[in-house]
Each structure stands twice: as structure tokens, then as C-alpha cells.
Design an enzyme around this catalytic site. Structure first.
Site, mmCIF file in Angstrom:
data_model
loop_
_atom_site.group_PDB
_atom_site.id
_atom_site.type_symbol
_atom_site.label_atom_id
_atom_site.label_comp_id
_atom_site.label_asym_id
_atom_site.label_seq_id
_atom_site.Cartn_x
_atom_site.Cartn_y
_atom_site.Cartn_z
ATOM 1 N N GLU A 1 0.825 -1.217 0.000
ATOM 2 C CA GLU A 1 0.000 0.000 0.000
ATOM 3 C C GLU A 1 0.858 1.267 0.000
ATOM 4 O OE1 GLU A 1 -3.337 -2.073 2.955
ATOM 5 O OE2 GLU A 1 -1.808 -0.732 3.750
ATOM 6 N N PRO A 2 1.611 1.516 -1.059
ATOM 7 C CA PRO A 2 2.413 2.743 -1.066
ATOM 8 C C PRO A 2 1.539 3.982 -1.243
ATOM 9 C CG PRO A 2 2.630 1.583 -3.157
ATOM 10 C CD PRO A 2 1.739 0.736 -2.299
ATOM 11 N N CYS B 1 -0.844 31.775 13.225
ATOM 12 C CA CYS B 1 -0.467 32.323 14.532
ATOM 13 C C CYS B 1 0.283 31.315 15.392
ATOM 14 C CB CYS B 1 -1.717 32.812 15.249
ATOM 15 S SG CYS B 1 -2.597 34.027 14.279
HETATM 16 C C1 LIG Z 1 -2.148 0.996 6.873
HETATM 17 C C2 LIG Z 1 -1.391 1.938 6.032
HETATM 18 N N1 LIG Z 1 -1.096 1.603 4.760
HETATM 19 C C3 LIG Z 1 -0.410 2.431 3.945
HETATM 20 C C4 LIG Z 1 0.016 3.666 4.392
HETATM 21 C C5 LIG Z 1 0.769 4.550 3.448
HETATM 22 O O1 LIG Z 1 2.036 4.810 3.916
HETATM 23 P P1 LIG Z 1 3.058 5.644 3.017
HETATM 24 O O2 LIG Z 1 2.350 6.843 2.536
HETATM 25 O O3 LIG Z 1 4.164 5.953 3.942
HETATM 26 O O4 LIG Z 1 3.464 4.734 1.893
HETATM 27 C C6 LIG Z 1 -0.257 4.057 5.707
HETATM 28 C C7 LIG Z 1 0.198 5.361 6.207
HETATM 29 O O5 LIG Z 1 -0.036 5.800 7.285
HETATM 30 C C8 LIG Z 1 -0.984 3.181 6.550
HETATM 31 O O6 LIG Z 1 -1.291 3.522 7.806
#
Ligand SMILES: Cc1ncc(COP(=O)(O)O)c(C=O)c1O
Length: 472
Positions: free
Chosen positions: A318-319, A392
Site C-alpha cells: 500500500e504505497p 499564529c
Molecule cells: C495501513 C497503512 N497503509 C499504507 C500507508 C501509506 O504509507 P506511506 O504513505 O508511507 O506509503 C499508511 C500510512 O499511514 C498506513 O497507515
């Protein structure tokens, strides 16, 4: 810390071209260039963008973002081809709009959502439910019901209590929920404490050490309304270290083997989360390319799989940041400039028309960025500068320490690169600021993805302001 403070001003800028996979090289998106002194992105000049859409403005280089998505997909397919294949979910929390959801789908990615808003945005873009996942440590009934009614690829369950809730709702909706169990692997990674998510003493996931993850698997398998499709690990964000990912992958693979041994069930999918790093300034290390991350994950999955003797799982990741961040720059207009004496010399404070309401990361994680003069050629002379916002808070810093063009004045445009992740998506209305517009540029054209918020938008939620005539 996620990004430590630069001891010296960061070098002015770095236009070294990124490699084709978009992961290395310079800090600017692939199509960023200077023409006659003016910065252009996707073939569109920043002066045109600022005069058309106003500032602050998020400018997404569509070609660049699509290429980063493709790079991940190709890398995972290549590395996992000898195993059981791989799937890439773009983490919409980094930045999501219906337009971006469409691009990701067109590039063959699925979407990871973690709220009603993200889920609805993905569905509104026409992404099919079986290409969407739902995360979150405290999902509402509304979120879970929407996920069930749209037959989502999976719901990532974060606790035993949530598992019971999903089961009740699945029964009511007469559906079977696809369950992925999020486990805390104990692998501590990611720079800042707030973005490290796999140690035990934090809010995410089912603890492995206490046996909670195993119990959850048992409960899913016992229910006719739940289908155990996967195990999930997300260890943090902005992680450069391949070992952290391989360790976490090993822990999840071991759990999979234990589930097979003790419960007689082979879990088909392992989701290894996001967290892949990007470079915010030229002082940061160059992160591994997608293919390097992917090969490291594949080798961990393969070696642990061999020990268990089970068929290889399908792997998903899940990037978010690594696709969204480097594709985008933020344009600001310079306002007040003042020189502040320091013990040694002085620092030029340059205030811009945005700040912590469009980029909270410097205040939240002490994150560093760099900046350049965008509407005309920077001078060779530079001045030690700090770019600050208009809010602020003295922590309202955009770029902490930078050697920036001396020939700067009010009305000039500044561009801050690598702001595509957790900028617009974390934007706030602090000081009743209207949130910026987001535009996409590509092939010499620009297109609004999200319009700028207006003062009318802000007033529209204030019931006691009803009837007030603006400009009266
Ligand atoms: C469960 C999960 N998957 C994927 C991501 C994406 O992470 P990144 O944007 O660092 O690739 C996050 C980020 O918080 C996450 O909590």
C-alpha cells in the site's frame, strides 16, 4: 526523527533528472524544468498557474504520478512473478481526489481507503468495490456497511471488538465480509514516533505477542459471515531500511504458517502495507527504488515460505507517499520579508500566503523541505532564509533553513517540491484559512482537481453567520 533539522542551509536546488522509475535523482517531478528563468511543470508555467488558480496551490505532475504508480506495479509484478503474484493498493490517505483515483485505476492499481470520505471518493470515481480496501482503527457502522454493500476486496480489521462489529453488520446485511487481520509485528521502523506503527504500545493492530491475532483468526474462521482473506502489516512511514520490511514480512509469514498448523487454514494473501521513503531535500539519503523494495520483500516471503512448505501467498502493498509526494509542488506567493538578527549574522524570514494549514508536516514531524524562486531566474547570490506561513504559531514553518536566491521580493512565487503526500490531505482551516486548490498539469495543459475553498464555504457551516452578506 522523520527528518532531522538541517545543520546548515540546504543547497539551493537540485534539478538532476529522476530515473525512469521516478524513484531517484532530483527532488522535482519528472517534467519540471526552467524556461527563460520560469519554472514549468507538465509544460505549464507557474505564472500562468498562479494567475489562473491563485496561491497557495498544489500542482500535481500527472505524468510523474502515473509513472510512479506504474513503477510500483511493474516492480511488484516482476519480483513476485515466480511466487503467487502481487497487487498494489495506492494509499489514498497520502492524497485522494476522484481524478487521482481514476489515474490509479487506469494504471492497474487498487485503492486503499481508510474513511467514509476516501471510500466514497473512490466509489464516486467509478472504482469497483473489489478493487478497494478499507482500513481504520475505529470504523463506523456507516463505513462498514458501505464496504459490505460494495463487496470491497477486504476490510482490514484492527481489533477483536471491530471483528465482532463487522460480523454483526455482515449478518444484518446478509453478506460475507472479506477480512484481512492487521497485526502488530513488533518491528519498529519509520523515523518519527508518530509514523511508526508496529511496536506494541500504540493504537493499531492485533497484538501477536499476546495471542490476539491468532484468536482473531480463529473467530473469523468460525463465522459464516466472515471470510479470512489475508494478514496485514504496516510498520510505519518514510522507511529507508529494507531490513525492517523483510523482518516484518517474516513475522507475518510465520503467523500464516502457525494458522495453517493450528487452525488448518492457509491464508491466501499477505499485505505488507506502505511506508516506502522519498527524498525531501538533497541532504536526505536516496531511498531504494521500487524494484529494490520489491525484491527484498519477495526474498523474505520466499525464504519464510520455503520453511513452512505452504503455497506462496498473494502479496499486496500500500504505497502512498512514494507515489504521491514527489509528483507535486506547492506554489506560494511571497508577502512580508524581514531580516532577524542571530547570534552570528542574520536570517531572512520570508512569509508566504499559506503555511501549516496546507503543510502540517514541518510542525508535526519537524520535516524538512526545500524551495526555489519559481517565477523568474534565481540569483547566484543566496541568503540564509526561513520560509514561514501566515498562521499564529511560531512553529508555522514551511522550510526551516535554506540558502535562497537573494533577489526575492513580495509578489514573487516560491515552489516547494515533494508536497504531494500528507499536504493537501492533512490540510486544515486553522485561522479560518481556506484550503488551497489542487491542479493537475500534463502535456502543456492544466486541470482543476479540487477547487479552492472560499470564505463562503467557511461561513456556510457557521449557522449563526447565515444571512451575512459578504462584501457588505
Ligand atoms: C495501513 C497503512 N497503509 C499504507 C500507508 C501509506 O504509507 P506511506 O504513505 O508511507 O506509503 C499508511 C500510512 O499511514 C498506513 O497507515
Amino acid at each position: 526523527m522523520e527528518n532531522s533539522h538541517a545543520p546548515h542551509p540546504t543547497p539551493l536546488e537540485n534539478f538532476a533528472a529522476p530515473e525512469p522509475d521516478g524513484s531517484r535523482g532530483g527532488l522535482w517531478s519528472t517534467t519540471t524544468a526552467r524556461h527563460g528563468g520560469e519554472l514549468t511543470v507538465g509544460g505549464v508555467g507557474v505564472r500562468t498557474l498562479a494567475s489562473t488558480y491563485g496561491t497557495p496551490l498544489f500542482v500535481i505532475d500527472e505524468e510523474d504520478m502515473r509513472r510512479r504508480a506504474q513503477a510500483w506495479k511493474q516492480a511488484m509484478e516482476e519480483a513476485f512473478a515466480p511466487l503467487s503474484g502481487a497487487q498494489v493498493y495506492y494509499a489514498g490517505k497520502a492524497f485522494l481526489s476522484a481524478g487521482v483515483a481514476t489515474w490509479m485505476s487506469e494504471e492497474g492499481l487498487c485503492l486503499d481507503t481508510c474513511s467514509l470520505g476516501e471510500l466514497v471518493t473512490a466509489l464516486a470515481a467509478g472504482v469497483e468495490g473489489n478493487k478497494i480496501g478499507l482500513h481504520g482503527n475505529n470504523k463506523s457502522c456507516e463505513e462498514i456497511r458501505l464496504a459490505l454493500r460494495n463487496d470491497l476486496a477486504h476490510i482490514v480489521v484492527d481489533s477483536l471488538a471491530e471483528l465482532a462489529l463487522v460480523e454483526t453488520l455482515a449478518k444484518e446485511e446478509q453478506r460475507q465480509a472479506n477480512i484481512v487481520l492487521r497485526v502488530t509485528t513488533g518491528v519498529h521502523a519509520g523515523g518519527h514516533e508518530y509514523i511508526s506503527t508496529a511496536h506494541e504500545d500504540q493504537k493499531f493492530g492485533l497484538s501477536l505477542a499476546s495471542g490476539m491475532a491468532m484468536r482473531a483468526a480463529e473467530e473469523v474462521l468460525a463465522s459464516p459471515h466472515l471470510h479470512l482473506v489475508g494478514l496485514h502489516s504496516h510498520i510505519g512511514s518514510q522507511i529507508l531500511n529494507l531490513d525492517a520490511f523483510t523482518q516484518a514480512a517474516g513475522v507475518v509469514m510465520d503467523l500464516r504458517a502457525q494458522i495453517a498448523t493450528h487452525l488448518g487454514y492457509v491464508v491466501e494473501e499477505v499485505d505488507l502495507g506502505g511506508g516506502y521513503a522519498v527524498r525531501y531535500t538533497v541532504l536526505d539519503d536516496i531511498p531504494p527504488a521500487p524494484i529494490e523494495y520489491a525484491r527484498a520483500l519477495a526474498s523474505a516471503v520466499q525464504s519464510h515460505g520455503k520453511v513452512s512448505g505452504l503455497p506462496a501467498p498473494r502479496i499486496s502493498i500500500e504505497p502512498g507517499r512514494s507515489i504521491a509526494a514527489p509528483s507535486t509542488l506547492t506554489l506560494y506567493t511571497v508577502g512580508t520579508i524581514k531580516a532577524v538578527p542571530l547570534e552570528e549574522g542574520s536570517r531572512r524570514y520570508v512569509a508566504v500566503d499559506g503555511g501549516m494549514s496546507d503543510n502540517i508536516r514541518p510542525a508535526l514531524y519537524q520535516a524538512d523541505y526545500t524551495v526555489t524562486l519559481a517565477n523568474r531566474e534565481p540569483s547566484h547570490d543566496v541568503v540564509r532564509s526561513r520560509i514561514v506561513g501566515k498562521h499564529c504559531e511560531s512553529g508555522d514553518i514551511v522550510v526551516r533553513d535554506v540558502a535562497l536566491s537573494a533577489n526575492l521580493g513580495p509578489g514573487d512565487l516560491l515552489a516547494v517540491p515533494v508536497t504531494g503526500a500528507y499536504g493537501a490531505s492533512m490540510a486544515s482551516n486553522y485561522n479560518m484559512a481556506a484550503r488551497p486548490a489542487v491542479v493537475a498539469v500534463n502535456g502543456g495543459k492544466s486541470r482543476l482537481l479540487i477547487r479552492r475553498e472560499s470564505v463562503e464555504d467557511l461561513l456556510s457551516r457557521d449557522v449563526d453567520a447565515e444571512g451575512y452578506e459578504l462584501n457588505s
